[in-house]
Scaffold this motif. Structure first.
Motif, short mmCIF file in Angstrom:
data_model
loop_
_atom_site.label_atom_id
_atom_site.label_comp_id
_atom_site.label_asym_id
_atom_site.label_seq_id
_atom_site.Cartn_x
_atom_site.Cartn_y
_atom_site.Cartn_z
N HIS A 232 71.41 44.82 -37.78
CA HIS A 232 71.56 43.44 -37.30
C HIS A 232 70.34 42.86 -36.59
O HIS A 232 70.08 41.67 -36.71
CB HIS A 232 72.80 43.29 -36.39
N TYR A 233 69.58 43.67 -35.84
CA TYR A 233 68.51 43.08 -35.01
C TYR A 233 67.25 42.72 -35.78
O TYR A 233 66.35 42.07 -35.24
CB TYR A 233 68.18 43.97 -33.81
N GLY A 234 67.14 43.13 -37.05
CA GLY A 234 65.94 42.79 -37.82
C GLY A 234 65.59 43.91 -38.78
O GLY A 234 66.36 44.86 -38.95
N TYR A 235 64.43 43.78 -39.41
CA TYR A 235 63.95 44.79 -40.37
C TYR A 235 62.88 45.60 -39.65
O TYR A 235 61.83 45.08 -39.29
CB TYR A 235 63.35 44.07 -41.59
N ASP A 236 63.17 46.87 -39.43
CA ASP A 236 62.34 47.67 -38.54
C ASP A 236 61.93 48.97 -39.24
O ASP A 236 62.78 49.78 -39.58
CB ASP A 236 63.16 47.97 -37.27
N ILE A 237 60.63 49.11 -39.46
CA ILE A 237 60.11 50.29 -40.13
C ILE A 237 59.28 51.07 -39.12
O ILE A 237 58.31 50.55 -38.56
CB ILE A 237 59.22 49.88 -41.35
N ARG A 238 59.67 52.30 -38.87
CA ARG A 238 58.98 53.10 -37.86
C ARG A 238 58.49 54.40 -38.49
O ARG A 238 59.13 54.94 -39.39
CB ARG A 238 59.93 53.42 -36.70
N GLY A 239 57.37 54.89 -38.00
CA GLY A 239 56.86 56.16 -38.53
C GLY A 239 55.93 56.81 -37.53
O GLY A 239 55.13 56.13 -36.88
N GLU A 240 56.10 58.11 -37.35
CA GLU A 240 55.21 58.85 -36.46
C GLU A 240 54.99 60.24 -37.02
O GLU A 240 55.96 60.92 -37.39
CB GLU A 240 55.79 58.95 -35.04
N VAL A 241 53.73 60.65 -37.07
CA VAL A 241 53.42 62.02 -37.48
C VAL A 241 52.95 62.78 -36.23
O VAL A 241 52.02 62.34 -35.54
CB VAL A 241 52.31 62.06 -38.55
N LEU A 242 53.63 63.88 -35.98
CA LEU A 242 53.20 64.78 -34.90
C LEU A 242 52.29 65.82 -35.53
O LEU A 242 52.68 66.50 -36.49
CB LEU A 242 54.42 65.46 -34.26
N GLY A 243 51.07 65.95 -34.96
CA GLY A 243 50.15 66.96 -35.44
C GLY A 243 49.94 68.03 -34.38
O GLY A 243 50.53 67.97 -33.30
N GLU A 244 49.04 68.98 -34.67
CA GLU A 244 48.79 70.08 -33.73
C GLU A 244 48.18 69.61 -32.42
O GLU A 244 48.42 70.20 -31.37
CB GLU A 244 47.82 71.08 -34.36
N THR A 245 47.36 68.55 -32.51
CA THR A 245 46.61 68.15 -31.31
C THR A 245 46.84 66.69 -30.93
O THR A 245 46.17 66.17 -30.05
CB THR A 245 45.09 68.33 -31.55
N GLY A 246 47.75 66.02 -31.62
CA GLY A 246 47.97 64.61 -31.31
C GLY A 246 49.06 64.03 -32.19
O GLY A 246 49.72 64.74 -32.95
N THR A 247 49.20 62.73 -32.10
CA THR A 247 50.25 62.06 -32.86
C THR A 247 49.72 60.70 -33.32
O THR A 247 48.88 60.10 -32.66
CB THR A 247 51.53 61.89 -32.01
N VAL A 248 50.20 60.25 -34.46
CA VAL A 248 49.83 58.91 -34.94
C VAL A 248 51.10 58.19 -35.37
O VAL A 248 51.94 58.77 -36.07
CB VAL A 248 48.77 58.96 -36.07
N ALA A 249 51.23 56.96 -34.90
CA ALA A 249 52.46 56.21 -35.17
C ALA A 249 52.13 54.80 -35.62
O ALA A 249 51.09 54.24 -35.24
CB ALA A 249 53.33 56.15 -33.92
N LEU A 250 53.01 54.20 -36.42
CA LEU A 250 52.87 52.79 -36.79
C LEU A 250 53.00 51.95 -35.51
O LEU A 250 53.88 52.21 -34.68
CB LEU A 250 53.99 52.37 -37.74
N ALA A 251 52.12 50.94 -35.38
CA ALA A 251 52.21 50.04 -34.23
C ALA A 251 53.30 49.00 -34.50
O ALA A 251 53.73 48.82 -35.64
CB ALA A 251 50.87 49.37 -33.99
N GLU A 252 53.71 48.30 -33.46
CA GLU A 252 54.61 47.16 -33.66
C GLU A 252 53.85 46.11 -34.46
O GLU A 252 52.62 46.02 -34.39
CB GLU A 252 55.05 46.58 -32.31
N THR A 253 54.57 45.29 -35.22
CA THR A 253 53.89 44.44 -36.19
C THR A 253 53.68 42.99 -35.75
O THR A 253 52.95 42.26 -36.39
CB THR A 253 54.68 44.42 -37.51
#
Ligand code: NAI
Ligand code: ISE
Length: 342
Positions: A232-253
């Motif tokens: 209901h609140y909208g179209y929300d695509i989220r993604g995060e990869v956890l790696g050995e030394t850090g993490t990378v995630a999709l920012a808010e759009t």
């Protein structure tokens, strides 16, 4: 030279792609359209500058000598027939996801394309062209977070038509997360398991929403895909990869964040058209450019096949409640040579 495109299926995404081919991109025009709803096809053709030929069937459109390349944007169950006919006519085909709805159908497409000795099919996995996912991939490839360990992917739609089934969510919605997992992590899926969290009271009768699909990748990375199609609140695509030394995630759009009255807020997109508008533009411009240059690009029939094999496994896992192993046939050479987007 202008590429004359014929479009089969002029519903929501068909019309959106026609708009971008006509008013946003360069090097192409829509020369012909068809739809089982012929009135809809006529009305779309009438709205195009200079009009477009309206064909009574997809096969007639593919046989039109004035159509250089074919876009298949009809319902998933119809894709196989049109993609095979496009290949038989020696025309380049852009096919929206899914490539086809069963493993066997995808294999028939792979066999037909392989027999021509060249790639003719591109599948509409537009996330690969999204700036956010591309930056995630670059971060991983550059080794900035070490080896990937876990990928969290959430795919939330505000609502779906009452006709959508639980299995349909796996085939139609999770297929994007499956493709982006293979692409981001550069590995194949080895097994799938499905879980049904508490059912939202907002889900229509007959639909179990949300769903959790767990993928085991062949190199041991685990992927969790949350598909929720009545948020209901909208179209929300989220993604995060956890790696050995850090993490990378999709920012808010959203373009801006508004702070006011002690709270901060940003826009949530309405739907996939808004969230991925630039990704669709880039995807189709690259297709037009490649076809115009006599080459091929983008997600291939192999990628479409691999994703459908995994959605099949997810559906089997949903029915059985068991972990389902995934295996692919040997990859033909035409899918190993060049023509990729990364
Ligand atoms: P839609 O229902 O709005 O449009 C489909 C159109 O195809 C309708 O006008 C229908 O009458 C027509 N059609 C159905 N069977 C046909 C046939 N045999 N021959 C000719 N026309 C036929 O559906 P929508 O949402 O536009 O989806 C179409 C395809 O695009 C689906 O495969 C869907 O999964 C995919 N899609 C991909 C998206 C993406 O993000 N990449 C987003 C939305 C849809
Ligand atoms: C639709 O067909 C799409 O492909 C959208 O990208 C996806 O978010 C939605 O769930 C599907 O129904």
């Amino acid at each position: 030279m202008t590429l004359n495109v014929g479009v089969i299926g002029v519903g929501m995404i068909g019309q959106d792609h026609i708009r971008r081919l006509t008013t946003v991109l360069s090097g192409a025009r829509v020369a012909a359209v068809t739809d089982v709803d012929l009135d809809r096809a006529r009305s779309v053709a009438a709205g195009l500058p200079g009009g477009a030929r309206v064909h009574e069937s997809g096969r007639d459109l593919i046989g039109d000598n004035g159509v250089d390349a074919v876009m298949v944007t009809s319902w998933g169950e119809t894709h196989e027939e049109y993609v095979l006919a496009g290949i038989a006519a020696g025309k380049q085909v852009f096919c929206e996801k899914p490539l086809a709805t069963t493993r066997a159908a995808c294999e028939r497409i792979i066999d037909a394309e392989t027999a021509t000795g060249r790639r003719l099919v591109m599948v509409g996995f537009m996330r690969r062209y999204d700036a956010g996912y591309r930056a995630m991939k670059e971060t991983i490839v550059n080794g900035e977070i070490g080896l990937p360990l876990v990928f969290h992917s959430a795919h939330r739609n505000p609502a779906v038509p009452r006709s959508v089934t639980t299995e349909g969510v796996i085939a139609d919605t999770c297929v994007h997360d499956i493709d982006i997992s293979r692409w981001l992590l550069d590995s194949e899926v080895a097994a799938a398991q499905m879980f049904r969290p508490r059912r939202s009271r907002r889900a229509p009768d007959g639909l179990h929403d949300p769903l959790l699909l767990i993928l085991e990748m062949s190199d041991g990375v685990l992927v969790d895909i949350e598909a929720a199609v009545t948020v209901h609140y909208g179209y929300d695509i989220r993604g995060e990869v956890l790696g050995e030394t850090g993490t990378v995630a999709l920012a808010e759009t959203g373009a801006v964040v508004v702070k006011s009255g002690g709270r901060q807020a940003g826009r949530v997109p309405d739907d996939w058209r808004e969230r991925f508008v630039r990704a669709y533009d880039t995807e189709l411009q690259q297709w037009v450019d490649a076809v115009g240059a006599g080459t091929s690009t983008g997600p291939s029939a192999w990628d479409g096949y691999a994703a459908t094999v995994v959605t099949d496994a997810g559906i089997e896992a949903l029915r059985s409640g068991q972990r389902v192993a995934v295996s692919l046939r040997d990859q033909p050479a035409i899918y190993r040579e060049g023509g990729t987007t990364w």
